[in-house]
Design a protein around this motif. Structure first.
Motif, PDB file in Angstrom:
ATOM      1  N   GLN A  47       0.810  -1.216   0.000  1.00 56.47           N
ATOM      2  CA  GLN A  47       0.000   0.000   0.000  1.00 56.47           C
ATOM      3  C   GLN A  47       0.843   1.265   0.000  1.00 56.47           C
ATOM      4  O   GLN A  47       0.366   2.337  -0.381  1.00 56.47           O
ATOM      5  CB  GLN A  47      -0.933  -0.004   1.214  1.00 56.47           C
ATOM      6  CG  GLN A  47      -2.023  -1.055   1.143  1.00 56.47           C
ATOM      7  CD  GLN A  47      -2.857  -1.120   2.410  1.00 56.47           C
ATOM      8  OE1 GLN A  47      -2.598  -0.409   3.389  1.00 56.47           O
ATOM      9  NE2 GLN A  47      -3.868  -1.974   2.415  1.00 56.47           N
ATOM     10  N   ASN A  48       2.088   1.144   0.421  1.00 53.98           N
ATOM     11  CA  ASN A  48       2.978   2.304   0.493  1.00 53.98           C
ATOM     12  C   ASN A  48       4.168   2.175  -0.451  1.00 53.98           C
ATOM     13  O   ASN A  48       5.182   2.851  -0.273  1.00 53.98           O
ATOM     14  CB  ASN A  48       3.487   2.480   1.928  1.00 53.98           C
ATOM     15  CG  ASN A  48       2.382   2.750   2.921  1.00 53.98           C
ATOM     16  OD1 ASN A  48       1.791   3.821   2.942  1.00 53.98           O
ATOM     17  ND2 ASN A  48       2.086   1.752   3.753  1.00 53.98           N
ATOM     18  N   ILE A  49       4.022   1.327  -1.459  1.00 54.48           N
ATOM     19  CA  ILE A  49       5.157   1.010  -2.316  1.00 54.48           C
ATOM     20  C   ILE A  49       5.651   2.228  -3.096  1.00 54.48           C
ATOM     21  O   ILE A  49       6.855   2.350  -3.383  1.00 54.48           O
ATOM     22  CB  ILE A  49       4.791  -0.151  -3.269  1.00 54.48           C
ATOM     23  CG1 ILE A  49       6.070  -0.729  -3.883  1.00 54.48           C
ATOM     24  CG2 ILE A  49       3.814   0.296  -4.339  1.00 54.48           C
ATOM     25  CD1 ILE A  49       5.831  -2.037  -4.602  1.00 54.48           C
ATOM     26  N   VAL A  50       4.755   3.153  -3.426  1.00 56.18           N
ATOM     27  CA  VAL A  50       5.159   4.351  -4.166  1.00 56.18           C
ATOM     28  C   VAL A  50       6.095   5.199  -3.318  1.00 56.18           C
ATOM     29  O   VAL A  50       7.118   5.702  -3.806  1.00 56.18           O
ATOM     30  CB  VAL A  50       3.930   5.174  -4.592  1.00 56.18           C
ATOM     31  CG1 VAL A  50       4.372   6.506  -5.217  1.00 56.18           C
ATOM     32  CG2 VAL A  50       3.085   4.388  -5.585  1.00 56.18           C
ATOM     33  N   TRP A  51       5.770   5.365  -2.028  1.00 58.07           N
ATOM     34  CA  TRP A  51       6.618   6.158  -1.138  1.00 58.07           C
ATOM     35  C   TRP A  51       7.976   5.492  -0.936  1.00 58.07           C
ATOM     36  O   TRP A  51       9.008   6.181  -0.905  1.00 58.07           O
ATOM     37  CB  TRP A  51       5.929   6.362   0.208  1.00 58.07           C
ATOM     38  CG  TRP A  51       4.678   7.177   0.112  1.00 58.07           C
ATOM     39  CD1 TRP A  51       3.400   6.767   0.349  1.00 58.07           C
ATOM     40  CD2 TRP A  51       4.591   8.559  -0.271  1.00 58.07           C
ATOM     41  NE1 TRP A  51       2.516   7.789   0.146  1.00 58.07           N
ATOM     42  CE2 TRP A  51       3.219   8.907  -0.238  1.00 58.07           C
ATOM     43  CE3 TRP A  51       5.519   9.528  -0.631  1.00 58.07           C
ATOM     44  CZ2 TRP A  51       2.771  10.183  -0.553  1.00 58.07           C
ATOM     45  CZ3 TRP A  51       5.083  10.805  -0.942  1.00 58.07           C
ATOM     46  CH2 TRP A  51       3.727  11.125  -0.905  1.00 58.07           C
ATOM     47  N   PHE A  52       7.968   4.179  -0.795  1.00 55.96           N
ATOM     48  CA  PHE A  52       9.239   3.454  -0.671  1.00 55.96           C
ATOM     49  C   PHE A  52      10.089   3.648  -1.926  1.00 55.96           C
ATOM     50  O   PHE A  52      11.302   3.890  -1.836  1.00 55.96           O
ATOM     51  CB  PHE A  52       8.985   1.965  -0.439  1.00 55.96           C
ATOM     52  CG  PHE A  52       8.619   1.619   0.972  1.00 55.96           C
ATOM     53  CD1 PHE A  52       9.548   1.740   1.992  1.00 55.96           C
ATOM     54  CD2 PHE A  52       7.356   1.159   1.286  1.00 55.96           C
ATOM     55  CE1 PHE A  52       9.231   1.421   3.303  1.00 55.96           C
ATOM     56  CE2 PHE A  52       7.018   0.832   2.591  1.00 55.96           C
ATOM     57  CZ  PHE A  52       7.953   0.962   3.606  1.00 55.96           C
ATOM     58  N   PHE A  53       9.449   3.572  -3.077  1.00 58.05           N
ATOM     59  CA  PHE A  53      10.186   3.700  -4.339  1.00 58.05           C
ATOM     60  C   PHE A  53      10.775   5.100  -4.488  1.00 58.05           C
ATOM     61  O   PHE A  53      11.957   5.260  -4.819  1.00 58.05           O
ATOM     62  CB  PHE A  53       9.262   3.388  -5.520  1.00 58.05           C
ATOM     63  CG  PHE A  53       9.914   3.616  -6.861  1.00 58.05           C
ATOM     64  CD1 PHE A  53      10.759   2.663  -7.409  1.00 58.05           C
ATOM     65  CD2 PHE A  53       9.688   4.792  -7.569  1.00 58.05           C
ATOM     66  CE1 PHE A  53      11.375   2.883  -8.643  1.00 58.05           C
ATOM     67  CE2 PHE A  53      10.295   5.014  -8.795  1.00 58.05           C
ATOM     68  CZ  PHE A  53      11.140   4.052  -9.328  1.00 58.05           C
ATOM     69  N   ILE A  54       9.953   6.134  -4.265  1.00 55.28           N
ATOM     70  CA  ILE A  54      10.422   7.512  -4.446  1.00 55.28           C
ATOM     71  C   ILE A  54      11.578   7.821  -3.499  1.00 55.28           C
ATOM     72  O   ILE A  54      12.610   8.380  -3.902  1.00 55.28           O
ATOM     73  CB  ILE A  54       9.268   8.506  -4.222  1.00 55.28           C
ATOM     74  CG1 ILE A  54       8.218   8.363  -5.329  1.00 55.28           C
ATOM     75  CG2 ILE A  54       9.797   9.943  -4.167  1.00 55.28           C
ATOM     76  CD1 ILE A  54       6.982   9.210  -5.123  1.00 55.28           C
ATOM     77  N   SER A  55      11.418   7.460  -2.241  1.00 58.74           N
ATOM     78  CA  SER A  55      12.460   7.741  -1.252  1.00 58.74           C
ATOM     79  C   SER A  55      13.731   6.968  -1.555  1.00 58.74           C
ATOM     80  O   SER A  55      14.846   7.515  -1.466  1.00 58.74           O
ATOM     81  CB  SER A  55      11.955   7.392   0.155  1.00 58.74           C
ATOM     82  OG  SER A  55      12.932   7.693   1.123  1.00 58.74           O
ATOM     83  N   THR A  56      13.590   5.704  -1.926  1.00 55.84           N
ATOM     84  CA  THR A  56      14.751   4.882  -2.234  1.00 55.84           C
ATOM     85  C   THR A  56      15.514   5.440  -3.428  1.00 55.84           C
ATOM     86  O   THR A  56      16.746   5.551  -3.410  1.00 55.84           O
ATOM     87  CB  THR A  56      14.319   3.435  -2.518  1.00 55.84           C
ATOM     88  OG1 THR A  56      13.704   2.889  -1.350  1.00 55.84           O
ATOM     89  CG2 THR A  56      15.518   2.570  -2.893  1.00 55.84           C
ATOM     90  N   PHE A  57      14.788   5.812  -4.473  1.00 53.97           N
ATOM     91  CA  PHE A  57      15.435   6.349  -5.669  1.00 53.97           C
ATOM     92  C   PHE A  57      16.124   7.676  -5.376  1.00 53.97           C
ATOM     93  O   PHE A  57      17.279   7.898  -5.765  1.00 53.97           O
ATOM     94  CB  PHE A  57      14.405   6.533  -6.791  1.00 53.97           C
ATOM     95  CG  PHE A  57      14.980   7.151  -8.036  1.00 53.97           C
ATOM     96  CD1 PHE A  57      15.673   6.371  -8.951  1.00 53.97           C
ATOM     97  CD2 PHE A  57      14.845   8.511  -8.282  1.00 53.97           C
ATOM     98  CE1 PHE A  57      16.211   6.936 -10.099  1.00 53.97           C
ATOM     99  CE2 PHE A  57      15.389   9.092  -9.424  1.00 53.97           C
ATOM    100  CZ  PHE A  57      16.068   8.301 -10.335  1.00 53.97           C
ATOM    101  N   PHE A  58      15.410   8.579  -4.692  1.00 56.91           N
ATOM    102  CA  PHE A  58      15.962   9.912  -4.438  1.00 56.91           C
ATOM    103  C   PHE A  58      17.238   9.841  -3.605  1.00 56.91           C
ATOM    104  O   PHE A  58      18.259  10.455  -3.963  1.00 56.91           O
ATOM    105  CB  PHE A  58      14.925  10.781  -3.719  1.00 56.91           C
ATOM    106  CG  PHE A  58      15.465  12.125  -3.314  1.00 56.91           C
ATOM    107  CD1 PHE A  58      15.537  13.168  -4.236  1.00 56.91           C
ATOM    108  CD2 PHE A  58      15.915  12.357  -2.016  1.00 56.91           C
ATOM    109  CE1 PHE A  58      16.040  14.413  -3.873  1.00 56.91           C
ATOM    110  CE2 PHE A  58      16.429  13.586  -1.648  1.00 56.91           C
ATOM    111  CZ  PHE A  58      16.488  14.615  -2.583  1.00 56.91           C
ATOM    112  N   PHE A  59      17.196   9.093  -2.495  1.00 57.98           N
ATOM    113  CA  PHE A  59      18.355   9.069  -1.612  1.00 57.98           C
ATOM    114  C   PHE A  59      19.508   8.237  -2.183  1.00 57.98           C
ATOM    115  O   PHE A  59      20.674   8.513  -1.884  1.00 57.98           O
ATOM    116  CB  PHE A  59      17.956   8.568  -0.229  1.00 57.98           C
ATOM    117  CG  PHE A  59      17.227   9.597   0.588  1.00 57.98           C
ATOM    118  CD1 PHE A  59      17.914  10.642   1.172  1.00 57.98           C
ATOM    119  CD2 PHE A  59      15.852   9.536   0.742  1.00 57.98           C
ATOM    120  CE1 PHE A  59      17.254  11.618   1.914  1.00 57.98           C
ATOM    121  CE2 PHE A  59      15.178  10.498   1.486  1.00 57.98           C
ATOM    122  CZ  PHE A  59      15.882  11.538   2.067  1.00 57.98           C
ATOM    123  N   SER A  60      19.193   7.244  -2.995  1.00 55.48           N
ATOM    124  CA  SER A  60      20.269   6.497  -3.636  1.00 55.48           C
ATOM    125  C   SER A  60      21.041   7.393  -4.587  1.00 55.48           C
ATOM    126  O   SER A  60      22.269   7.314  -4.694  1.00 55.48           O
ATOM    127  CB  SER A  60      19.714   5.282  -4.389  1.00 55.48           C
ATOM    128  OG  SER A  60      18.893   5.691  -5.475  1.00 55.48           O
TER     129      SER A  60
END
Length: 264
Positions: A47-60
């Motif tokens: 349900q929160n996969i979009v937030w995980f993806f955005i944060s993971t991509f940005f900080f990586s």
């Protein structure tokens, strides 16, 4: 080694995207498979996969830019930040981004990170095996020149490794120890049922691996250009201390509960 394969004339399969896609689905598969064992809801992640993806991509991406600031300080706009010619991602930045969202979401639902950390860490350790195998083929992780008799050469014309001399097989070592750590933690999870034990021990072992073997890395960052240490080692040391503190807190709470039961 082989940053890409030419399947058909003019059609290329890049090992980076193959590995990234595989890791994504393997991570989710493991989270779902371990949900019942560790008592968490898999829907918490979907349900929160979009937030995980955005944060993971940005900080990586952000961590990579910081670590390579001597090369990346010429970035002028957000387009250059998000769209680069190479696969410039930081594994540790991705971990930070994922962890940040996990902490925020658990605070919002008024639960504890310990509820999810065992399944998350086991799933992470599992995909590390695939990730470092990709790093071997893609040349994104490589060692320095040594005389141990186990060195490997990167001879592919498209490899990003800038050295032609045989170097320490760092991605192979990381793959091997990631497999050992994952297997050990998985077996222990069959017998230990206290939340957080497996997760924090797994993190301690992972960061210890980074702290030790990054000494064999030939990749430079803003710290290693002027010292014998690099940023992953510094972060690893800090996170070993933090993980041990979290683990000791769980251990202390468990002992206190046991003492109260005995006194009763």
């Amino acid at each position: 080694m082989f940053p890409f394969f030419e399947i058909f004339p003019g059609t290329f399969l890049y090992t980076f995207w193959l590995a990234l896609t595989s890791c994504f689905f393997l991570f989710l598969w493991n989270l779902k498979r371990l949900a019942k064992r560790f008592g968490y809801s898999f829907s918490f992640f979907t349900q929160n996969i979009v937030w995980f993806f955005i944060s993971t991509f940005f900080f990586s991406r952000a961590f990579y830019v910081i670590w390579k600031w001597h090369d990346m300080k010429f970035i002028k706009d957000l387009f250059q930040f998000f769209i680069m010619s190479e696969f410039n991602f930081s594994l540790f930045g991705a971990m930070f981004g994922f962890w940040l969202v996990l902490v925020i979401l658990t605070r919002l639902e008024k639960s504890s990170v310990s509820r999810y950390i065992d399944g998350v860490v086991l799933s992470f350790l599992f995909i590390l095996i695939v990730w470092y195998i990709w790093a071997l083929f893609g040349g994104q992780v490589y060692g320095r020149e040594t005389l141990l008799g186990i060195e490997i050469s990167y001879t592919n014309a498209f490899t990003p490794v800038p050295y032609q001399v045989p170097v320490f097989p760092l991605p192979i070592v990381y793959t091997f120890f990631s497999f050992i750590i994952f297997s050990t933690m998985y077996i222990l999870s069959l017998f230990i049922h206290i939340r957080g034990y497996i997760g924090y021990i797994g993190l301690i072992l992972f960061w210890a691996m980074i702290l030790i073997f990054e000494s064999f890395s030939w990749k430079q960052d803003i710290l290693s250009v002027s010292s014998i240490f690099n940023l992953p080692q510094v972060f690893a040391l800090i996170l070993i201390i933090w993980s041990w503190y979290q683990f000791s807190q769980i251990f202390s709470d468990d002992e206190n509960k046991q003492t109260h039961l005995e006194d009763a």
